[in-house]
Scaffold this motif. Sequence first.
Motif, mmCIF file in Angstrom:
data_model
loop_
_atom_site.group_PDB
_atom_site.id
_atom_site.type_symbol
_atom_site.label_atom_id
_atom_site.label_comp_id
_atom_site.label_asym_id
_atom_site.label_seq_id
_atom_site.Cartn_x
_atom_site.Cartn_y
_atom_site.Cartn_z
ATOM 1 N N ALA A 13 -9.944 -13.860 -10.010
ATOM 2 C CA ALA A 13 -9.310 -13.910 -11.329
ATOM 3 C C ALA A 13 -10.238 -14.584 -12.341
ATOM 4 O O ALA A 13 -10.375 -14.125 -13.488
ATOM 5 N N GLN A 14 -10.912 -15.647 -11.925
ATOM 6 C CA GLN A 14 -11.847 -16.336 -12.814
ATOM 7 C C GLN A 14 -13.033 -15.434 -13.155
ATOM 8 O O GLN A 14 -13.455 -15.366 -14.302
ATOM 9 N N GLN A 15 -13.549 -14.726 -12.177
ATOM 10 C CA GLN A 15 -14.664 -13.806 -12.404
ATOM 11 C C GLN A 15 -14.254 -12.666 -13.341
ATOM 12 O O GLN A 15 -15.030 -12.234 -14.192
ATOM 13 N N LEU A 16 -13.039 -12.187 -13.212
ATOM 14 C CA LEU A 16 -12.542 -11.135 -14.098
ATOM 15 C C LEU A 16 -12.388 -11.641 -15.530
ATOM 16 O O LEU A 16 -12.655 -10.908 -16.487
ATOM 17 N N ARG A 17 -11.983 -12.899 -15.703
ATOM 18 C CA ARG A 17 -11.902 -13.480 -17.050
ATOM 19 C C ARG A 17 -13.293 -13.563 -17.683
ATOM 20 O O ARG A 17 -13.468 -13.260 -18.862
ATOM 21 N N VAL A 18 -14.284 -13.968 -16.894
ATOM 22 C CA VAL A 18 -15.653 -14.043 -17.396
ATOM 23 C C VAL A 18 -16.155 -12.651 -17.758
ATOM 24 O O VAL A 18 -16.773 -12.454 -18.813
ATOM 25 N N LEU A 19 -15.883 -11.682 -16.916
ATOM 26 C CA LEU A 19 -16.280 -10.304 -17.183
ATOM 27 C C LEU A 19 -15.646 -9.795 -18.472
ATOM 28 O O LEU A 19 -16.313 -9.183 -19.311
ATOM 29 N N GLN A 20 -14.365 -10.049 -18.652
ATOM 30 C CA GLN A 20 -13.662 -9.608 -19.855
ATOM 31 C C GLN A 20 -14.261 -10.270 -21.094
ATOM 32 O O GLN A 20 -14.463 -9.615 -22.121
ATOM 33 N N ALA A 21 -14.586 -11.541 -21.025
ATOM 34 C CA ALA A 21 -15.199 -12.239 -22.162
ATOM 35 C C ALA A 21 -16.571 -11.638 -22.478
ATOM 36 O O ALA A 21 -16.912 -11.426 -23.651
ATOM 37 N N ASN A 22 -17.351 -11.354 -21.447
ATOM 38 C CA ASN A 22 -18.673 -10.748 -21.656
ATOM 39 C C ASN A 22 -18.562 -9.351 -22.259
ATOM 40 O O ASN A 22 -19.355 -8.975 -23.123
ATOM 41 N N LEU A 23 -17.595 -8.578 -21.792
ATOM 42 C CA LEU A 23 -17.393 -7.239 -22.351
ATOM 43 C C LEU A 23 -16.961 -7.312 -23.811
ATOM 44 O O LEU A 23 -17.382 -6.494 -24.633
ATOM 45 N N SER A 24 -16.151 -8.291 -24.145
ATOM 46 C CA SER A 24 -15.728 -8.467 -25.523
ATOM 47 C C SER A 24 -16.919 -8.817 -26.413
ATOM 48 O O SER A 24 -17.082 -8.250 -27.507
ATOM 49 N N LYS A 25 -17.777 -9.735 -25.947
ATOM 50 C CA LYS A 25 -18.979 -10.096 -26.705
ATOM 51 C C LYS A 25 -19.898 -8.884 -26.861
ATOM 52 O O LYS A 25 -20.438 -8.638 -27.937
ATOM 53 N N THR A 26 -20.077 -8.135 -25.785
ATOM 54 C CA THR A 26 -20.936 -6.952 -25.820
ATOM 55 C C THR A 26 -20.395 -5.937 -26.813
ATOM 56 O O THR A 26 -21.152 -5.331 -27.576
ATOM 57 N N SER A 27 -19.095 -5.751 -26.822
ATOM 58 C CA SER A 27 -18.471 -4.818 -27.758
ATOM 59 C C SER A 27 -18.724 -5.242 -29.198
ATOM 60 O O SER A 27 -19.055 -4.409 -30.054
ATOM 61 N N LYS A 28 -18.595 -6.522 -29.488
ATOM 62 C CA LYS A 28 -18.858 -7.018 -30.848
ATOM 63 C C LYS A 28 -20.322 -6.821 -31.226
ATOM 64 O O LYS A 28 -20.639 -6.439 -32.355
ATOM 65 N N HIS A 29 -21.228 -7.084 -30.280
ATOM 66 C CA HIS A 29 -22.654 -6.886 -30.547
ATOM 67 C C HIS A 29 -22.967 -5.405 -30.794
ATOM 68 O O HIS A 29 -23.770 -5.074 -31.683
ATOM 69 N N MET A 30 -22.354 -4.524 -30.026
ATOM 70 C CA MET A 30 -22.576 -3.089 -30.204
ATOM 71 C C MET A 30 -22.062 -2.621 -31.568
ATOM 72 O O MET A 30 -22.692 -1.798 -32.231
ATOM 73 N N GLU A 31 -20.924 -3.147 -31.985
ATOM 74 C CA GLU A 31 -20.380 -2.785 -33.288
ATOM 75 C C GLU A 31 -21.310 -3.240 -34.411
ATOM 76 O O GLU A 31 -21.594 -2.493 -35.344
ATOM 77 N N THR A 32 -21.817 -4.469 -34.303
ATOM 78 C CA THR A 32 -22.760 -4.978 -35.291
ATOM 79 C C THR A 32 -24.021 -4.136 -35.316
ATOM 80 O O THR A 32 -24.517 -3.760 -36.392
ATOM 81 N N MET A 33 -24.556 -3.824 -34.150
ATOM 82 C CA MET A 33 -25.764 -3.012 -34.062
ATOM 83 C C MET A 33 -25.534 -1.627 -34.660
ATOM 84 O O MET A 33 -26.374 -1.093 -35.381
ATOM 85 N N SER A 34 -24.384 -1.042 -34.386
ATOM 86 C CA SER A 34 -24.056 0.279 -34.912
ATOM 87 C C SER A 34 -24.004 0.249 -36.438
ATOM 88 O O SER A 34 -24.541 1.145 -37.100
ATOM 89 N N ASN A 35 -23.362 -0.768 -36.989
ATOM 90 C CA ASN A 35 -23.293 -0.886 -38.449
ATOM 91 C C ASN A 35 -24.683 -1.035 -39.055
ATOM 92 O O ASN A 35 -25.001 -0.409 -40.070
ATOM 93 N N GLN A 36 -25.517 -1.858 -38.447
ATOM 94 C CA GLN A 36 -26.876 -2.052 -38.960
ATOM 95 C C GLN A 36 -27.689 -0.774 -38.863
ATOM 96 O O GLN A 36 -28.418 -0.429 -39.796
ATOM 97 N N CYS A 37 -27.569 -0.066 -37.763
ATOM 98 C CA CYS A 37 -28.305 1.195 -37.596
ATOM 99 C C CYS A 37 -27.843 2.233 -38.612
ATOM 100 O O CYS A 37 -28.669 2.946 -39.192
ATOM 101 N N ASN A 38 -26.541 2.310 -38.837
ATOM 102 C CA ASN A 38 -26.017 3.283 -39.793
ATOM 103 C C ASN A 38 -26.511 2.982 -41.202
ATOM 104 O O ASN A 38 -26.891 3.891 -41.936
ATOM 105 N N GLU A 39 -26.513 1.704 -41.583
ATOM 106 C CA GLU A 39 -26.993 1.335 -42.910
ATOM 107 C C GLU A 39 -28.474 1.689 -43.049
ATOM 108 O O GLU A 39 -28.900 2.237 -44.065
ATOM 109 N N HIS A 40 -29.252 1.382 -42.035
ATOM 110 C CA HIS A 40 -30.684 1.654 -42.078
ATOM 111 C C HIS A 40 -30.932 3.161 -42.093
ATOM 112 O O HIS A 40 -31.765 3.649 -42.853
#
Length: 71
Positions: A13-40
Motif C-alpha cells: 500500500a505504501q509503495q502504491l502511494r509512492v507510485l501514485q504520487a510519482n505518476l501525478s508529478k510526471t503527469s504535471k511535468h508532461m503537461e508543462t512540457m506539452s504547453n511549452q512545446c506547443n508555444e514554441h
Amino acid sequence: MNDTKNRQYAHLAQQLRVLQANLSKTSKHMETMSNQCNEHLVGQLGKVHASWFMGGNRCFEEEMLGNGRKR
C-alpha cells in the motif's frame, strides 16, 4: 491473516502511494512540457510561414516588375 501478510500488504500500500504520487508529478511535468512545446512550435511555424510569404512576395515582384534576370 498473519503478521507477515499484514506487513506485506502495508508495504505494498505504501509503495502504491509512492507510485501514485510519482505518476501525478510526471503527469504535471508532461503537461508543462506539452504547453511549452506547443508555444514554441506555433512560434516556429509562424516564422516559417512568414519567411515563405516574404520569399514568395519577392519572387512575385521580380517576375511582375521585371527586376529579375532576363532569360
